[in-house]
Scaffold this motif. Sequence first.
Motif, PDB file in Angstrom:
ATOM      1  N   SER A  33      36.175  39.698  46.132  1.00 58.81           N
ATOM      2  CA  SER A  33      37.239  40.078  47.075  1.00 58.81           C
ATOM      3  C   SER A  33      38.015  41.286  46.561  1.00 58.81           C
ATOM      4  O   SER A  33      38.388  42.179  47.343  1.00 58.81           O
ATOM      5  CB  SER A  33      38.185  38.899  47.306  1.00 58.81           C
ATOM      6  N   ILE A  34      38.266  41.323  45.258  1.00 62.34           N
ATOM      7  CA  ILE A  34      39.005  42.449  44.671  1.00 62.34           C
ATOM      8  C   ILE A  34      38.168  43.727  44.735  1.00 62.34           C
ATOM      9  O   ILE A  34      38.661  44.789  45.130  1.00 62.34           O
ATOM     10  CB  ILE A  34      39.396  42.119  43.218  1.00 62.34           C
ATOM     11  N   ILE A  35      36.901  43.620  44.369  1.00 59.27           N
ATOM     12  CA  ILE A  35      36.026  44.803  44.393  1.00 59.27           C
ATOM     13  C   ILE A  35      35.908  45.348  45.814  1.00 59.27           C
ATOM     14  O   ILE A  35      35.984  46.557  46.045  1.00 59.27           O
ATOM     15  CB  ILE A  35      34.635  44.457  43.824  1.00 59.27           C
ATOM     16  N   ARG A  36      35.744  44.441  46.781  1.00 55.24           N
ATOM     17  CA  ARG A  36      35.621  44.878  48.170  1.00 55.24           C
ATOM     18  C   ARG A  36      36.894  45.602  48.621  1.00 55.24           C
ATOM     19  O   ARG A  36      36.822  46.653  49.267  1.00 55.24           O
ATOM     20  CB  ARG A  36      35.343  43.706  49.113  1.00 55.24           C
ATOM     21  N   ALA A  37      38.060  45.036  48.285  1.00 57.30           N
ATOM     22  CA  ALA A  37      39.329  45.643  48.694  1.00 57.30           C
ATOM     23  C   ALA A  37      39.486  47.046  48.107  1.00 57.30           C
ATOM     24  O   ALA A  37      39.960  47.971  48.780  1.00 57.30           O
ATOM     25  CB  ALA A  37      40.499  44.755  48.263  1.00 57.30           C
ATOM     26  N   MET A  83      45.521  41.994  39.841  1.00 61.83           N
ATOM     27  CA  MET A  83      44.708  42.898  40.670  1.00 61.83           C
ATOM     28  C   MET A  83      44.706  42.457  42.136  1.00 61.83           C
ATOM     29  O   MET A  83      44.798  43.286  43.048  1.00 61.83           O
ATOM     30  CB  MET A  83      43.281  42.974  40.126  1.00 61.83           C
ATOM     31  N   ALA A  84      44.625  41.137  42.369  1.00 63.69           N
ATOM     32  CA  ALA A  84      44.655  40.633  43.740  1.00 63.69           C
ATOM     33  C   ALA A  84      45.991  40.959  44.405  1.00 63.69           C
ATOM     34  O   ALA A  84      46.043  41.355  45.579  1.00 63.69           O
ATOM     35  CB  ALA A  84      44.401  39.124  43.755  1.00 63.69           C
ATOM     36  N   ILE A 108      45.873  40.837  48.554  1.00 67.39           N
ATOM     37  CA  ILE A 108      45.066  39.698  49.005  1.00 67.39           C
ATOM     38  C   ILE A 108      45.423  38.463  48.181  1.00 67.39           C
ATOM     39  O   ILE A 108      45.949  38.562  47.077  1.00 67.39           O
ATOM     40  CB  ILE A 108      43.550  39.999  48.878  1.00 67.39           C
ATOM     41  N   LYS A 109      45.140  37.305  48.759  1.00 64.25           N
ATOM     42  CA  LYS A 109      45.440  36.054  48.068  1.00 64.25           C
ATOM     43  C   LYS A 109      44.262  35.571  47.228  1.00 64.25           C
ATOM     44  O   LYS A 109      44.434  34.799  46.283  1.00 64.25           O
ATOM     45  CB  LYS A 109      45.834  34.991  49.076  1.00 64.25           C
ATOM     46  N   ASP A 110      43.059  35.983  47.604  1.00 63.65           N
ATOM     47  CA  ASP A 110      41.843  35.551  46.917  1.00 63.65           C
ATOM     48  C   ASP A 110      41.714  36.315  45.596  1.00 63.65           C
ATOM     49  O   ASP A 110      41.685  37.543  45.571  1.00 63.65           O
ATOM     50  CB  ASP A 110      40.627  35.825  47.808  1.00 63.65           C
ATOM     51  N   THR A 111      41.622  35.591  44.501  1.00 65.09           N
ATOM     52  CA  THR A 111      41.518  36.236  43.185  1.00 65.09           C
ATOM     53  C   THR A 111      40.082  36.323  42.678  1.00 65.09           C
ATOM     54  O   THR A 111      39.857  36.602  41.503  1.00 65.09           O
ATOM     55  CB  THR A 111      42.369  35.465  42.150  1.00 65.09           C
TER      56      THR A 111
END
Length: 453
Positions: A23-27, A10-11, A16-19
């Motif tokens: 961070s995923i929800i925000r993206a 998903m990342a 994005i690099k942050d898993t």
Amino acid sequence: TAAQLHLAVMAAICGIKDTQPNSIIRAVIKAGLDMDTNSIYQSFVNYGAENPFWVMVAQATGYRGGDNSNLGRLAIHALLTATTRTMKADNLAGLDSFISIPHQSYCYDFISDWLHSDDNMQLYEIARYVEDEARLHQRFGRLPVEDLVDTECFPCINECILTHLMTDINDHIINVDAITATVEKRRTMVWYDTVSCYYDGILQVANMQAFYHDHASGFHTVESKSVWKKYTETYYKMDTYYRLFHLCFARCLKASNPVLDDLFKHVVEKVEGLYTHWFLGQLGSNWSDVCAEELAQYGRIMEVPQQENFYRSNVANADTRIFVIISDALRYEVAASLAEQLRRETQSKVELSSCEAIFPTITKFGMAALLPHKELSVAEKSGGGLSVLADGQSTESTNRDKLLKMAHSESVALQYKNIIGMKRAERSALVKGMDIVYIYHDKIDEAAHTSDT
């Protein structure tokens, strides 16, 4: 583990690099709340990652939409659940289906981190969407200020608080302590800048009201020199509050908020009543009464320094090089603000004093009074109008350098508008070897005579 692999996939789809889940929800939310047009969510669908995404969302935030899961409802859930940290649960009654108290900490941290990030303006638009969907403006509008002041994630809260405070002001209820405390608390919160002109404006109203309370009995000083002293020590502050209020009002006219604009224009009416009718009216009457006899007998106020003596008292006997910056039409209260700013920013010794202007208090007379002279006189110009003379010499701008040099040869008169664009070396060359430098700064006076004010 399988969960870690899902997060990594998903990342990667999000770019994005942050898993981490937040961070995923925000993206995903940043890419748009409409799942059909959200490119990241559609990539989740294409790669079979949408189910793992909603499982992760449920575990992290508590949002479980089942087959009807959608990003808009996720945004409502996250923001409302976060709000329960700073607002009483009773104030959100009826919205329970959007709230998961066990996930309060996660949602609060998730929203708070986003609020204080560099890309929070996207969250601003999302928060506006949630306000509309959940009809929060109407709900929060019914709550007292004290129930709203600690919550920052919804922009409409500022509008509700300001509506309450401005309505009270228009109803002649000006609680100085409550307004001051509220503005200071909201100042540290996100979205303050979008309505800062309104908050800063009503803070000046509170300052004016505090001044009124301190002088509610009116102005009844019996000596003109005492009125002068009180103005230069205290009374001038009312002029400062009034000026700062109108600066805020001018900013609001440009920023414009349809919810607040009319209310703020009514506040202006209250300010004018307090300043023009009470302050200027009563202080002006007191001043006129106590100084009338001295003006009639001597043409000036006794025991108050005179503008006509400025060069003789402040320049002629100076034991160091002296620069005199003459800013035509600069108000005393502005000078007081400037003095305070200089003390704060330069850590230097700054003194503020005052003198009584020559009569009539118009530019040509005031400029002449500041030049070296023994006697000032008035002559009629050949083309009409009056010319002010210093010891028989014209005091027009083209002759001021000559007058200064006649009194002290190492003197020079300069125009601010001519030197401001010069390089440092060029300015230094102009004043090299000069003991007395007069700089004429006419920006304020010019603004009063143009439409561009």
